[in-house]
Enzyme design. Structure first.
Site, short mmCIF file in Angstrom:
data_model
loop_
_atom_site.label_atom_id
_atom_site.label_comp_id
_atom_site.label_asym_id
_atom_site.label_seq_id
_atom_site.Cartn_x
_atom_site.Cartn_y
_atom_site.Cartn_z
NE ARG A 82 0.22 10.03 10.54
CZ ARG A 82 -0.23 9.08 9.72
NH1 ARG A 82 -1.40 8.53 9.93
NH2 ARG A 82 0.49 8.69 8.69
CB CYS A 121 -5.31 10.48 12.15
SG CYS A 121 -3.76 9.64 12.30
NE ARG A 158 -7.28 3.95 5.76
CZ ARG A 158 -6.32 4.27 6.64
NH1 ARG A 158 -6.58 4.25 7.92
NH2 ARG A 158 -5.13 4.63 6.23
CG ASP A 183 3.19 1.29 9.68
OD1 ASP A 183 2.69 2.09 10.48
OD2 ASP A 183 3.46 1.58 8.50
CE LYS A 224 -1.78 1.46 4.11
NZ LYS A 224 -1.43 2.86 4.46
CG ASN A 225 2.16 2.79 3.56
OD1 ASN A 225 1.00 3.11 3.24
ND2 ASN A 225 2.53 2.59 4.81
N1 EPU Z 1 6.36 14.51 11.25
C1 EPU Z 1 6.43 15.85 11.58
N2 EPU Z 1 6.30 16.76 10.57
C2 EPU Z 1 6.12 16.40 9.28
C3 EPU Z 1 6.07 15.03 8.95
C4 EPU Z 1 6.19 14.10 9.97
O1 EPU Z 1 6.58 16.21 12.74
O2 EPU Z 1 6.01 17.27 8.42
C5 EPU Z 1 6.52 13.50 12.32
C6 EPU Z 1 5.27 12.65 12.51
O3 EPU Z 1 4.31 13.28 13.34
C7 EPU Z 1 5.85 11.39 13.11
C8 EPU Z 1 7.20 11.25 12.40
O4 EPU Z 1 7.49 12.56 11.89
O5 EPU Z 1 6.08 11.58 14.48
C9 EPU Z 1 7.25 10.28 11.26
O6 EPU Z 1 6.11 10.42 10.43
P1 EPU Z 1 6.14 10.18 8.85
O7 EPU Z 1 6.00 11.49 8.18
O8 EPU Z 1 7.29 9.33 8.50
O9 EPU Z 1 4.79 9.37 8.63
P2 EPU Z 1 3.91 9.42 7.32
O10 EPU Z 1 4.74 9.68 6.15
O11 EPU Z 1 2.72 10.29 7.57
C10 EPU Z 1 4.14 6.89 6.70
C11 EPU Z 1 3.22 5.74 6.48
C12 EPU Z 1 2.65 5.31 7.82
C13 EPU Z 1 3.78 4.92 8.74
C14 EPU Z 1 4.76 6.08 8.88
C15 EPU Z 1 6.00 5.75 9.69
C16 EPU Z 1 2.42 6.10 4.23
C17 EPU Z 1 1.31 6.45 3.34
N3 EPU Z 1 2.18 6.13 5.55
O12 EPU Z 1 3.36 7.93 7.28
O13 EPU Z 1 1.83 4.18 7.57
O14 EPU Z 1 3.29 4.57 10.01
O15 EPU Z 1 5.21 6.51 7.57
O16 EPU Z 1 6.67 4.67 9.15
O17 EPU Z 1 3.51 5.77 3.77
C18 EPU Z 1 0.04 2.70 7.93
O18 EPU Z 1 0.31 2.18 6.83
O19 EPU Z 1 -0.76 2.18 8.76
C19 EPU Z 1 0.68 3.95 8.30
C20 EPU Z 1 0.22 4.74 9.25
#
Ligand code: EPU
Length: 419
Positions: free
Chosen positions: A121, A116, A397, A305, A22-23
């Site tokens: 996030r 969420c 999802r 995850d 998915k990701n």
């Molecule tokens: N963060 C910030 N600012 C930002 C972006 C992130 O503070 O601008 C923080 C977040 O709050 C968190 C950390 O950085 O504490 C890491 O978050 P990240 O941005 O890596 O998460 P994401 O990109 O929103 C993806 C996956 C998630 C997975 C996370 C961590 C996708 C679509 N989603 O989310 O997947 O948990 O990386 O590996 O790739 C899932 O599949 O169930 C899922 C939640």
């Protein structure tokens, strides 16, 4: 809303075919916005989040078609450069269209994702990066507007590794003028997969999978030609957890064990046996697991995850384990539900302590987010008696036909359709 009725305690044995990730699929679909033309993607899982991304791209003017894992997208006539609230609120990954839209069209409006179930996030790092590349960012009525006549290469250092942030800026940088360097970038396999797809489109990207990524901007990219995404490492890990917790003997076909080194190491430590066979990765759970501690960290560390599924395993292990979630501040929603099944878990200062019990007992339980739902499936399968997991739309999802795959290994699982 559908629910899942699970009769636990059955021996689980057989093969499971792992679907595409998915990701990895979501950013690759967003990458199709970088250039007009007919794109073809393969091994795309049949999931609600994929359908939502398809809906979003169609809303913008793309022609989207899904057929048994094959996606075709025609992106020559994109008219709206906007990700509306209704779609972003159901799937945060919709924010992945921001980078490609500004890079190709010079403007984008994306509804700002709210908090969420797992944490606040924010997307400040995505926006900081685009600003450094010369975009003007404004926030109005809950929408982020980004404008730039042409993005310029820049050196961007993330405060912390962000997966979708790295993906958004990597895509934007492909069409920027000059070279972009991303420091402290995320290193997840999905980043490497997106970079491979972009490279096949003609992008010049070096270092994906390491913490410094360099992208030399080009004037134009080619459409995606039959790109197949990597297998889902979290689906793989979830079925590993199911086999581990239920003393099962399950072979995972079409997976990439090298994407799960930290997870496999921890599972082995807890008593799970792994055999690489011609058919796939055979996972054999012990009669009883041994308690082990984990701390979630960015890749290549133990993935957030997989935290909930590992915790479900530990509820029936011998001994006490400590789980520390360091990526998301609120990712313990499954704890209250696991406790309803007889798990002995306490949380203090963001650290969960799990004292293993011999058996969980089936109960009605509620899915709260995607991976929390997966942990409830693990728990229900190894519990004595019947569990009903409500609100499994969360599971739909991110897991491709999970109930069918479970029945294929002997689980007693029934989907109860909502009236
Ligand atoms: N963060 C910030 N600012 C930002 C972006 C992130 O503070 O601008 C923080 C977040 O709050 C968190 C950390 O950085 O504490 C890491 O978050 P990240 O941005 O890596 O998460 P994401 O990109 O929103 C993806 C996956 C998630 C997975 C996370 C961590 C996708 C679509 N989603 O989310 O997947 O948990 O990386 O590996 O790739 C899932 O599949 O169930 C899922 C939640």
């Amino acid at each position: 809303m559908d629910s899942l009725k699970i009769k636990g305690g059955r021996p689980l044995k057989g093969d499971v075919e792992i679907s595409g990730a998915k990701n990895a699929a979501l950013p690759v679909m967003a990458a199709a916005l970088l250039t007009g033309g007919a794109h073809s993607l393969k091994r795309i899982p049949n999931l609600r989040d994929i359908a939502t991304m398809g809906k979003l791209l169609s809303y913008m003017g793309a022609e989207y078609h899904y057929d048994q894992g094959a996606v075709t997208l025609e992106t020559s006539r994109i008219k709206k450069h906007e990700a509306p609230y209704d779609l972003v609120k159901t799937m945060r990954a919709a924010v992945l269209v921001l980078g490609p839209l500004v890079a190709r069209f010079g403007n984008a409006s994306v509804s700002l994702p709210g908090g969420c179930a797992i944490g606040a996030r924010p997307i400040n790092l995505h926006l900081m990066g685009l600003e450094k590349m010369g975009a003007r960012i404004t926030l109005e009525s809950g929408y982020v507007h980004a404008r730039a006549s042409r993005l310029k290469g820049a050196t961007i250092c993330f405060d912390m590794p962000t997966v979708t942030g790295t993906e958004n800026l990597m895509m934007a940088a492909c069409l920027a003028k000059g070279t972009t360097v991303l420091e402290n970038a995320a290193r997840e396999p999905e980043i490497v997969d997106l970079a491979d797809c972009l490279a096949a489109m003609g992008a010049k990207i070096y270092g994906a999978g390491e913490s410094t990524i360099e992208i030399q901007g080009v004037d134009e990219l080619r459409p995606i030609a039959a790109y197949a995404v990597i297998p889902d490492r979290i689906e793989t890990g979830t079925f590993m957890a199911i086999a581990a917790a239920c003393a099962g003997d399950v072979t995972l076909k079409g997976c990439r064990p090298d994407h799960l080194d930290s997870v496999i190491m921890k599972f082995k430590d807890a008593g799970v046996a792994f055999h690489e066979t011609k058919k796939g990765l055979r996972v054999v759970g012990p009669r009883r697991l041994t308690a082990r501690d984990i701390k979630t960290t960015p890749y290549p560390g133990f993935p957030t995850d997989m935290q909930a599924q590992f915790m479900a395993m530990m509820t029936v292990a011998l001994g006490t384990s400590v789980v520390k979630e360091t990526i998301f501040e609120n990712r313990y929603m499954h704890v209250a539900e696991l406790k309803r099944m007889g798990a002995d878990i306490s949380i203090e200062g963001g650290i969960a302590t799990i004292r293993g019990t011999e058996k969980l007992k089936g109960a009605p339980i509620m899915a709260t987010d995607l991976r929390a739902s997966a942990s409830l499936v693990v728990a229900a399968l190894c519990a004595r008696g019947e569990s009903i997991i409500h609100r499994i739309y969360h599971l739909d999802r991110g897991y491709d036909h999970m109930d069918e795959k479970l029945r294929g290994i002997g689980a007693q699982v029934e989907r109860i359709k909502s009236s």
